[in-house]
Design an enzyme around this catalytic site. Structure first.
Site, short mmCIF file in Angstrom:
data_model
loop_
_atom_site.label_atom_id
_atom_site.label_comp_id
_atom_site.label_asym_id
_atom_site.label_seq_id
_atom_site.Cartn_x
_atom_site.Cartn_y
_atom_site.Cartn_z
CB SER A 1 35.17 -40.21 -33.80
OG SER A 1 33.99 -39.95 -33.25
CG HIS B 1 35.64 -42.87 -30.04
ND1 HIS B 1 36.12 -43.08 -28.76
CD2 HIS B 1 35.03 -41.77 -29.80
CE1 HIS B 1 35.28 -42.25 -27.93
NE2 HIS B 1 34.45 -41.60 -28.62
CG ASP C 1 31.57 -40.37 -30.43
OD1 ASP C 1 32.01 -40.52 -29.24
OD2 ASP C 1 32.03 -40.06 -31.28
CG MET D 1 25.80 -38.78 -28.68
SD MET D 1 26.16 -37.30 -29.57
CE MET D 1 27.79 -37.36 -29.75
CG HIS E 1 32.54 -41.47 -25.49
ND1 HIS E 1 32.74 -40.42 -26.12
CD2 HIS E 1 31.81 -41.53 -24.33
CE1 HIS E 1 32.36 -39.35 -25.33
NE2 HIS E 1 31.95 -40.11 -24.04
CG MET F 1 28.74 -39.21 -24.70
SD MET F 1 29.27 -38.30 -26.06
CE MET F 1 29.36 -39.63 -27.39
CG MET G 1 34.26 -35.77 -22.69
SD MET G 1 34.34 -36.61 -24.39
CE MET G 1 34.06 -35.42 -25.55
CG PHE H 1 27.14 -31.29 -31.21
CD1 PHE H 1 26.00 -31.61 -32.07
CD2 PHE H 1 26.57 -30.68 -30.07
CE1 PHE H 1 24.57 -31.56 -31.88
CE2 PHE H 1 25.28 -30.51 -29.65
CZ PHE H 1 24.15 -30.95 -30.65
N GLY I 1 33.28 -31.82 -34.42
CA GLY I 1 33.98 -30.61 -35.09
C GLY I 1 34.06 -29.24 -34.02
CG ASP J 1 35.96 -37.84 -27.60
OD1 ASP J 1 36.29 -37.73 -29.00
OD2 ASP J 1 35.00 -38.50 -27.35
CB SER K 1 35.92 -33.08 -37.88
OG SER K 1 35.71 -32.86 -36.85
C1 DX5 Z 1 31.80 -35.56 -28.97
C2 DX5 Z 1 32.31 -36.91 -29.36
C3 DX5 Z 1 33.60 -37.26 -29.84
C4 DX5 Z 1 33.48 -36.55 -31.41
C5 DX5 Z 1 34.95 -36.00 -31.81
O1 DX5 Z 1 30.66 -35.69 -28.13
O2 DX5 Z 1 32.59 -37.88 -27.97
O3 DX5 Z 1 34.11 -38.32 -30.03
O4 DX5 Z 1 33.34 -37.35 -32.39
O5 DX5 Z 1 34.89 -35.53 -32.70
P1 DX5 Z 1 35.97 -34.32 -33.29
O6 DX5 Z 1 37.23 -34.99 -33.26
O7 DX5 Z 1 35.58 -33.65 -34.49
O8 DX5 Z 1 35.89 -32.95 -32.06
ZN ZN Z 2 33.46 -39.61 -28.25
#
Ligand code: DX5
Ligand code: ZN
Length: 222
Positions: free
Chosen positions: A7, A32, A34, A36, A65, A67, A136, A142, A144, A174, A197
């Site tokens: 990601s 991937h 993300d 947002m 993805h 969001m 999810m 976020f 981590g 994810d 992470s």
């Molecule tokens: C969270 C994201 C994930 C995130 C995963 O809203 O959709 O893709 O980047 O990060 P880690 O692997 O650090 O949980």
């Molecule tokens: Zn994601």
């Protein structure tokens, strides 16, 4: 066959090209992305120009993805920018059937995402045509965060439906994926493992990808 999808949210945004080259050397073929909007989730990340730039520097599958609240408006823009797959949240799409078919009509794979509190049963009317389902395993917004173990049961429920109905959708997970839980995730039946992470936070992101893939392949055999 399990794929590890790094990601980019956890990568250094000033050095995305180098970060991608490093994981590609470790055999990564899917990334991937993300997106947002500060509205559906309480964070802001990247938009179509970033995907357009990524498209120029990598042949990897770009898995976007979304969001965001207005997926119908922006999904075609991300596909035009170079997304190979686009996933939208069940919770954000009142016309989910239409949104998923729009993504497919625009030429990308269409995925539907479930937040931790949304049951698998809410997808019963779309499972026969979606290309993938993303579970999810954290509350989105976020990187981590810690993996929510209830997600394993949701993967199993999807596998059960897929087998019973003879369907072919992929299962993606994810959030909070680390080497310690990769085997259990693969054993439950997920094929696409997103890891932020645990890949880009490691001192050697290539080695981190290889460890995750190794752990997941052990899990998928048992
Ligand atoms: C969270 C994201 C994930 C995130 C995963 O809203 O959709 O893709 O980047 O990060 P880690 O692997 O650090 O949980
Ligand atoms: Zn994601």
């Amino acid at each position: 066959m399990v794929e590890i999808l790094p990601s980019l949210l956890a990568a250094d945004f000033a050095r995305l090209g180098e970060e991608i080259a490093r994981v590609e050397q470790a055999g990564v073929s899917m990334l991937h992305v993300d997106v947002m909007d500060g509205h559906f989730v309480p964070n802001l990340t990247m938009g179509p120009p970033v995907v357009k730039s990524l498209r120029k520097i990598t042949k990897a599958h770009l898995d976007v993805h979304l969001m965001i609240t207005d997926a119908d408006r922006f999904a075609p823009v991300f596909i035009e920018a170079g997304a190979d797959s686009v996933s939208v949240h069940q919770e954000a799409c009142p016309h989910l059937d239409r949104t998923l078919r729009l993504i497919q009509a625009e030429g990308a794979l269409a995925g539907v995402v479930l937040n931790p509190a949304t049951p698998v049963a809410t997808l019963d009317e779309v499972l026969d045509f979606v290309d993938f389902v993303l579970i999810m395993s954290v509350n989105p917004g976020f990187g981590g965060q810690r993996f929510l173990p209830g997600s394993l049961r949701k993967i199993e429920q999807l596998v059960e439906r897929r087998t019973r109905q003879g369907l072919g959708f992929k299962i993606e997970i994810d959030g909070g994926v680390v080497v310690e839980n990769a085997a259990a995730i693969a054993r439950a039946g997920a094929e696409w493992l997103v890891a932020g992470s645990s890949v880009f936070g490691a001192s050697d992101s290539g080695a981190a990808v290889r460890s995750l893939r190794q752990a997941a392949s052990v899990g998928s055999l048992v």
